[in-house]
Scaffold this motif. Structure first.
Motif, PDB file in Angstrom:
ATOM      1  N   GLY A   1      -2.435  -3.865  -8.984  1.00  6.13           N
ATOM      2  CA  GLY A   1      -2.766  -5.289  -9.852  1.00  6.13           C
ATOM      3  C   GLY A   1      -2.241  -4.902 -11.228  1.00  6.13           C
ATOM      4  N   HIS A   2      -1.078  -4.207 -11.569  1.00  7.12           N
ATOM      5  CA  HIS A   2      -0.702  -3.875 -12.530  1.00  7.12           C
ATOM      6  C   HIS A   2      -0.067  -5.149 -13.400  1.00  7.12           C
ATOM      7  N   GLU A   3       0.280  -6.274 -12.748  1.00  4.07           N
ATOM      8  CA  GLU A   3       0.871  -7.293 -13.349  1.00  4.07           C
ATOM      9  C   GLU A   3       0.025  -8.040 -14.265  1.00  4.07           C
TER      10      GLU A   3
ATOM     11  N   GLY B   1       0.745  -1.297  -0.014  1.00  4.60           N
ATOM     12  CA  GLY B   1      -0.045  -0.032  -0.049  1.00  4.60           C
ATOM     13  C   GLY B   1       0.852   1.198  -0.051  1.00  4.60           C
ATOM     14  N   GLY B   2       0.590   2.183  -0.852  1.00  9.29           N
ATOM     15  CA  GLY B   2       1.251   3.502  -0.794  1.00  9.29           C
ATOM     16  C   GLY B   2       0.382   4.690  -0.911  1.00  9.29           C
ATOM     17  N   PHE B   3      -0.707   4.776  -1.451  1.00 12.39           N
ATOM     18  CA  PHE B   3      -1.794   5.774  -1.305  1.00 12.39           C
ATOM     19  C   PHE B   3      -1.320   7.067  -1.314  1.00 12.39           C
TER      20      PHE B   3
ATOM     21  N   GLY C   1      -7.889   7.135 -15.503  1.00  9.40           N
ATOM     22  CA  GLY C   1      -7.591   6.571 -14.133  1.00  9.40           C
ATOM     23  C   GLY C   1      -8.843   6.192 -13.463  1.00  9.40           C
ATOM     24  N   ILE C   2      -8.578   5.284 -12.457  1.00  6.52           N
ATOM     25  CA  ILE C   2      -9.715   5.121 -11.458  1.00  6.52           C
ATOM     26  C   ILE C   2      -9.025   5.115 -10.045  1.00  6.52           C
ATOM     27  N   GLY C   3      -8.107   4.988  -9.867  1.00  9.45           N
ATOM     28  CA  GLY C   3      -7.404   4.539  -8.468  1.00  9.45           C
ATOM     29  C   GLY C   3      -7.649   5.755  -7.480  1.00  9.45           C
TER      30      GLY C   3
HETATM   31  N1  MCN Z   1      -7.822   0.322 -14.267  1.00 11.04           N
HETATM   32  C1  MCN Z   1      -8.569  -0.473 -15.193  1.00 11.04           C
HETATM   33  N2  MCN Z   1      -9.224   0.302 -16.026  1.00 11.04           N
HETATM   34  C2  MCN Z   1      -9.304   1.576 -16.311  1.00 11.04           C
HETATM   35  C3  MCN Z   1      -8.471   2.338 -14.966  1.00 11.04           C
HETATM   36  C4  MCN Z   1      -7.828   1.368 -14.235  1.00 11.04           C
HETATM   37  O1  MCN Z   1      -8.800  -1.779 -15.242  1.00 11.04           O
HETATM   38  N3  MCN Z   1      -9.996   2.283 -17.106  1.00 11.04           N
HETATM   39  C5  MCN Z   1      -7.135  -0.686 -13.429  1.00 11.04           C
HETATM   40  C6  MCN Z   1      -5.587  -0.308 -13.593  1.00 11.04           C
HETATM   41  O2  MCN Z   1      -5.184  -1.156 -14.541  1.00 11.04           O
HETATM   42  C7  MCN Z   1      -4.843  -0.544 -12.307  1.00 11.04           C
HETATM   43  C8  MCN Z   1      -5.808   0.031 -11.401  1.00 11.04           C
HETATM   44  O3  MCN Z   1      -6.975  -0.070 -12.070  1.00 11.04           O
HETATM   45  O4  MCN Z   1      -4.601  -1.992 -12.119  1.00 11.04           O
HETATM   46  C9  MCN Z   1      -5.470   1.512 -10.859  1.00 11.04           C
HETATM   47  O5  MCN Z   1      -5.277   2.088 -12.208  1.00 11.04           O
HETATM   48  P1  MCN Z   1      -5.178   3.697 -11.983  1.00 11.04           P
HETATM   49  O6  MCN Z   1      -6.227   4.582 -11.918  1.00 11.04           O
HETATM   50  O7  MCN Z   1      -4.332   3.872 -13.261  1.00 11.04           O
HETATM   51  O8  MCN Z   1      -3.901   4.085 -11.024  1.00 11.04           O
HETATM   52  P2  MCN Z   1      -2.629   3.580 -10.674  1.00 11.04           P
HETATM   53  O9  MCN Z   1      -2.424   2.195 -11.018  1.00 11.04           O
HETATM   54  O10 MCN Z   1      -1.728   4.886 -11.283  1.00 11.04           O
HETATM   55  O11 MCN Z   1      -2.441   3.653  -9.045  1.00 11.04           O
HETATM   56  C10 MCN Z   1      -2.122   4.880  -8.538  1.00 11.04           C
HETATM   57  C11 MCN Z   1      -3.612   5.310  -7.630  1.00 11.04           C
HETATM   58  C12 MCN Z   1      -3.310   6.127  -6.597  1.00 11.04           C
HETATM   59  S1  MCN Z   1      -2.676   7.662  -7.095  1.00 11.04           S
HETATM   60  C13 MCN Z   1      -3.251   5.822  -5.483  1.00 11.04           C
HETATM   61  S2  MCN Z   1      -2.728   7.036  -4.013  1.00 11.04           S
HETATM   62  C14 MCN Z   1      -3.894   4.682  -4.876  1.00 11.04           C
HETATM   63  C15 MCN Z   1      -4.573   3.743  -5.808  1.00 11.04           C
HETATM   64  O12 MCN Z   1      -4.148   4.079  -6.874  1.00 11.04           O
HETATM   65  N4  MCN Z   1      -2.857   3.770  -3.995  1.00 11.04           N
HETATM   66  C16 MCN Z   1      -3.190   2.294  -3.945  1.00 11.04           C
HETATM   67  N5  MCN Z   1      -4.965   2.539  -5.420  1.00 11.04           N
HETATM   68  C17 MCN Z   1      -4.327   1.751  -4.637  1.00 11.04           C
HETATM   69  N6  MCN Z   1      -4.783   0.656  -4.572  1.00 11.04           N
HETATM   70  C18 MCN Z   1      -3.876  -0.276  -3.648  1.00 11.04           C
HETATM   71  N7  MCN Z   1      -4.190  -1.429  -3.738  1.00 11.04           N
HETATM   72  N8  MCN Z   1      -2.795   0.153  -2.941  1.00 11.04           N
HETATM   73  C19 MCN Z   1      -2.439   1.592  -3.234  1.00 11.04           C
HETATM   74  O13 MCN Z   1      -1.347   1.973  -2.670  1.00 11.04           O
END
Ligand code: MCN
Ligand code: CUM
Length: 795
Positions: free
Chosen positions: A515-517, A259-261, A746-748
């Motif tokens: 879950g990037h892998e 976890g980073g967040f 993005g969705i994270g």
């Molecule tokens: N995804 C997808 N389809 C989309 C968008 C995203 O399937 N249209 C999937 C991506 O492939 C990825 C995941 O969802 O596996 C998140 O994608 P994305 O929105 O691109 O975010 P990041 O991978 O860049 O993750 C960073 C974001 C941030 S900035 C924080 S803070 C955060 C978050 O993600 N920290 C996390 N989610 C987290 N989830 C976990 N488990 N741990 C963290 O530290």
């Protein structure tokens, strides 16, 4: 835009439809659920020493003396480091990601409680920790500033007297939008509503704390650093700049991260101490933070005092928004934000609405609190912006006596307005906000909820319904105007298809649990038509992955994800050339069906991508000017951010006797464009919504007037568990991004950003019978009790 449930079932379980595959399980879970993840603290190297950090118990003061004699005499201690010692090596201060500076170890002054003062390196962690107590530091206390509102008073002590000519606690001033035009709209508006609101200091508090293992090889001059970093390449560049080590001799490895967040974006003093300790002892050195250190000294989030105003017509058309923000950055400006955007992407505070003018003025201040300021699923301060506008719209609805949904529907941007240039200059790429909101209303049965609420109110029950319709801005960022410390925010990707038809994708972004892998393998599988299982994703190691800016601001999908698509297309284009040569036809004679090239008009004549890969490394005559092998590399700069959006509806019950809030239902409809892995997206959303419950109801880092941090453990800093959250009800709409090669956004961070205002709006709605219009997060029972009972203290 289309709405609906998971994709049609005929595609599920079909490897040839990898993007959008409804049930694709995460590759990385095979090791995680067996306890086989490899985190920093799992790393054991022969002869490894352990580092512990001595921290200052006071929030502001001068260091009179530091005596390390006794610690150095401890039989297990190998090295004691002090600020004075680092100063001899020119390493006492380091740059922050926001062009400020911060001490690695304090030299003459303490700026916040639990700031790093010294380190001990010993044979084991216990000895290192014990020896800290043998260090004798004498402090001379200075007056403390913990309140952003008083930081600028003339009587406030100057915290950053290390900065030349600094005579106050101002960190920066910033503004955006058109003040004159905005003030003019306000001057003639029929209705103006204002509200001050505080987004409190919160903390990402990942399960795994921060840590590092440094291994310096004095013979080759190579430094290997395993560290909890969300941005290994950017960190490597910074270490090179700070420590003067050649960049190519530094290898930063970010192994599995718990976890980073956002907490693992900055460079912390502990990382540098670990590096210095390994260089000076010639042995590998490990440092692992404990929970207390993580909560008190690493990147916090928010700490914004916002005064917002909204101008509208009596009929509810929103005309303009203006806001004044006081931003508390703590003792050092440690935010990670593009140089041009010192307040991150707060500029999107105009939200999802069609308005005529907007202005924001911000003053950022230094206080005697831990530095940081952007972390915690914030999308570079979009969390604050979304909270501001979504609370303000509810205040306006309250003032006008309108339903908050009706008011929003009246003002939402329409699909034909995209790409939409906001009043603060942001270009929203795409969206269909009304459809997203209508989907949420449908799932919630909004009309039914309002009827239920009316009945309950009649019988004295406190039920509330809260809405937020938010726009996110993620995927930093365009080269022309976004950088971190001068490094443009591009991402590299490299794809190699091997002779047997399996592939390795190397990406610069870094997963902390997202879950990037899995998802990056899905992206490539979709483009080159081999199963995701045959694609390995390599990340988090600067020696094994191409340069890029890392993971934060949900940029992996918008930036690295786009890079992965484009590099796969490059490989496919090369395969296309080879296929033409192999089949003795022209390129134009061939059509691509996922996984194979077919001769147009004679589709039985075809080659699979695996056959082509084998040939690429073989002995056949290559086309003119084309190299053998099947691989490609790309360095991708996005042309714009992506703008996901969502519509959230929260239903709460407030206990009239105890003021305890129960989140009974929460409906979240998100639009992140093309969905790569629906299951992972859902997980991301569930997590973010849980963050929202935490921030809205429980989480806050507080300080007493002496600067003592009062949230230094998870007993004091409350995190939500499964007990505090409802069964999330999620839905989605799909409005692809026009500039992302597969339309993904993005969705994270969406749910973390979008949920707090929905929850607060619901609680305020529940307490309407008490005349409540606003209450600041976290909405703890005592705060709400006070709001419900005047200023009386709870019994
Ligand atoms: N995804 C997808 N389809 C989309 C968008 C995203 O399937 N249209 C999937 C991506 O492939 C990825 C995941 O969802 O596996 C998140 O994608 P994305 O929105 O691109 O975010 P990041 O991978 O860049 O993750 C960073 C974001 C941030 S900035 C924080 S803070 C955060 C978050 O993600 N920290 C996390 N989610 C987290 N989830 C976990 N488990 N741990 C963290 O530290
Ligand atoms: Cu601001 S938390 Mo995330 O961007 O790593």
């Amino acid at each position: 835009m289309n709405t609906g449930e998971n994709p049609p079932t005929q595609f599920v379980d079909n490897d040839l439809k990898p993007v959008g595959h409804g049930r694709m399980l995460r590759k990385e879970d095979a090791r995680f659920i067996r306890g086989k993840g490899r985190f920093i603290d799992d790393i054991q190297l022969p002869g490894m020493l352990h580092l512990a950090i001595l921290r200052a118990p006071i929030a502001h003061g001068r260091i009179v003396s530091v005596d390390v004699t006794l610690a150095e005499a401890h039989p297990k201690v190998k090295l004691v480091g002090t600020g004075a010692m680092l100063a001899e090596h020119g390493l006492a201060w380091m740059p922050t990601l926001a062009n400020d500076v911060q001490p690695v170890l304090a030299t003459d002054k303490i700026h916040f409680q639990w700031q790093e003062v010294a380190f001990v390196v010993a044979d084991d962690r216990y000895a290192a920790q014990d020896a800290l107590e043998l260090i004798d530091v004498e402090y001379e206390q200075l007056p403390v500033v913990v309140n952003a509102r008083t930081a600028l008073e003339a009587s406030a002590p100057v915290i950053r007297d290390d900065l030349a000519g600094k005579t106050d606690n101002r960190c920066f001033d910033w503004e955006t939008g058109d003040k004159q035009a905005t003030d003019a709209v306000f001057a003639r508006a029929e209705v103006v509503v204002g509200q001050e609101m505080v987004y409190p200091r919160v903390h990402p508090a990942p399960l795994e704390t921060c840590g590092a293992v440094a291994n310096y090889d004095p013979i080759d001059g190579d430094l290997t650093l395993w560290s909890t970093t969300q941005a290994p390449h950017a960190h490597r560049t910074l270490y090179s700049m700070v420590a003067g080590l050649p960049e190519h001799k530094i290898r930063v490895i970010s192994p599995d991260i718990g976890g980073g967040f956002g907490n693992k974006v900055p460079i912390y003093p502990g990382y540098l101490c670990t590096i210095v300790a390994s260089m000076l002892t010639g042995a590998p050195v490990k440092w692992t933070e404990d929970r207390f250190e993580n909560l008190t000294s690493t990147a916090f989030a928010r700490d914004y005092v916002m005064h917002g105003e909204i101008a509208a017509t009596k009929a509810g058309r929103i005309l303009a928004i203006r806001t004044n923000v006081l931003a508390d950055h703590g003792a050092f400006n440690g935010v990670a934000a593009p140089t041009k955007y010192p307040a991150g992407f707060f500029g999107v505070f105009t939200g999802s609405y069609d308005i005529q003018a907007a202005h924001c003025a911000m003053t950022a201040v230094y206080t005697n609190k831990a530095p940081g300021g952007v972390a915690y699923s914030c999308s570079f301060r979009v969390a604050e912006a979304v909270y501001l506008i979504e609370r303000l719209v509810d205040c306006l609805a309250d003032q006008l006596g309108m339903d908050p949904v009706e008011l929003r529907l009246l003002n939402l941007l329409k699909p034909d307005q995209f790409p939409y240039t906001s009043m603060t200059g942001w270009i929203y790429d795409s969206g269909d906000y009304e459809s997203t909101l209508r989907e949420a209303l449908k799932i919630a049965d909004y009309a039914g909820l309002r009827r239920e609420q009316a009945e309950k109110r009649a019988s004295g029950e406190l039920m509330g319904i809260g809405v937020s319709v938010f726009t996110e801005a993620v995927g930093a960022g365009p080269r022309k105007d976004m950088d971190i410390l001068g490094l443009g925010m591009a991402d590299g990707a490299q794809l190699c298809l091997y002779p047997t038809g399996t592939a390795v994708l190397r990406v610069s972004c870094q997963s902390q649990g997202q879950g990037h892998e899995t998802t990056f393998a899905q992206i490539v599988a979709e483009e080159i038509g081999i199963p995701p299982a045959d694609i390995k994703v390599v990340h988090g190691d600067t020696d094994l992955s191409p340069f890029g800016m890392g993971t934060y601001g949900s940029r992996s999908t918008p930036v690295s994800g786009a890079a992965a698509v484009l590099v796969a297309r490059k490989v496919r284009d090369k395969a296309h050339l080879f296929a033409a040569t192999m089949l003795e036809v022209t390129v134009a004679d061939l059509e691509w069906r996922k996984g194979s090239f077919h001769v147009i008009g004679d589709p039985a004549k075809s080659l699979t991508i695996q056959q082509i890969a084998k040939w690429a490394y073989g002995t056949g005559q290559l086309p003119d000017g084309v190299e053998g092998g099947l691989e490609a590399h790309i360095h991708y700069h996005p042309e714009n951010l992506t703008y996901p959006n969502g519509a959230y509806i929260c239903v709460v019950d407030v206990d009239p006797g105890t003021a305890v809030v129960t989140v009974r239902r929460f409906i979240a409809v998100d639009d992140c464009g093309t969905r790569i892995n629906p299951m992972i997206i859902e997980g991301q959303v569930h997590r973010g919504l849980t963050d929202g419950v935490g921030m809205a109801l429980m989480e806050m880092i507080t300080f007493d007037e002496d600067g003592n941090c009062l949230a230094a453990s998870l007993m004091d800093y409350l995190l939500p568990t499964a007990l505090e959250v409802p069964d999330w009800e999620t839905g989605f709409t799909v409005t692809p991004s026009p500039h992302h090669p597969i339309g993904a956004k993005g969705i994270g961070e969406c749910a973390t950003v979008g949920s707090p205002p929905a929850i607060v709006n619901a609680v305020v709605d529940a307490l309407k019978p008490y005349g409540l219009r606003h209450a600041d997060m976290p909405l703890t029972p005592s705060r709400l009790w006070e709001a419900m009972n005047g200023n009386a203290q709870p019994p």
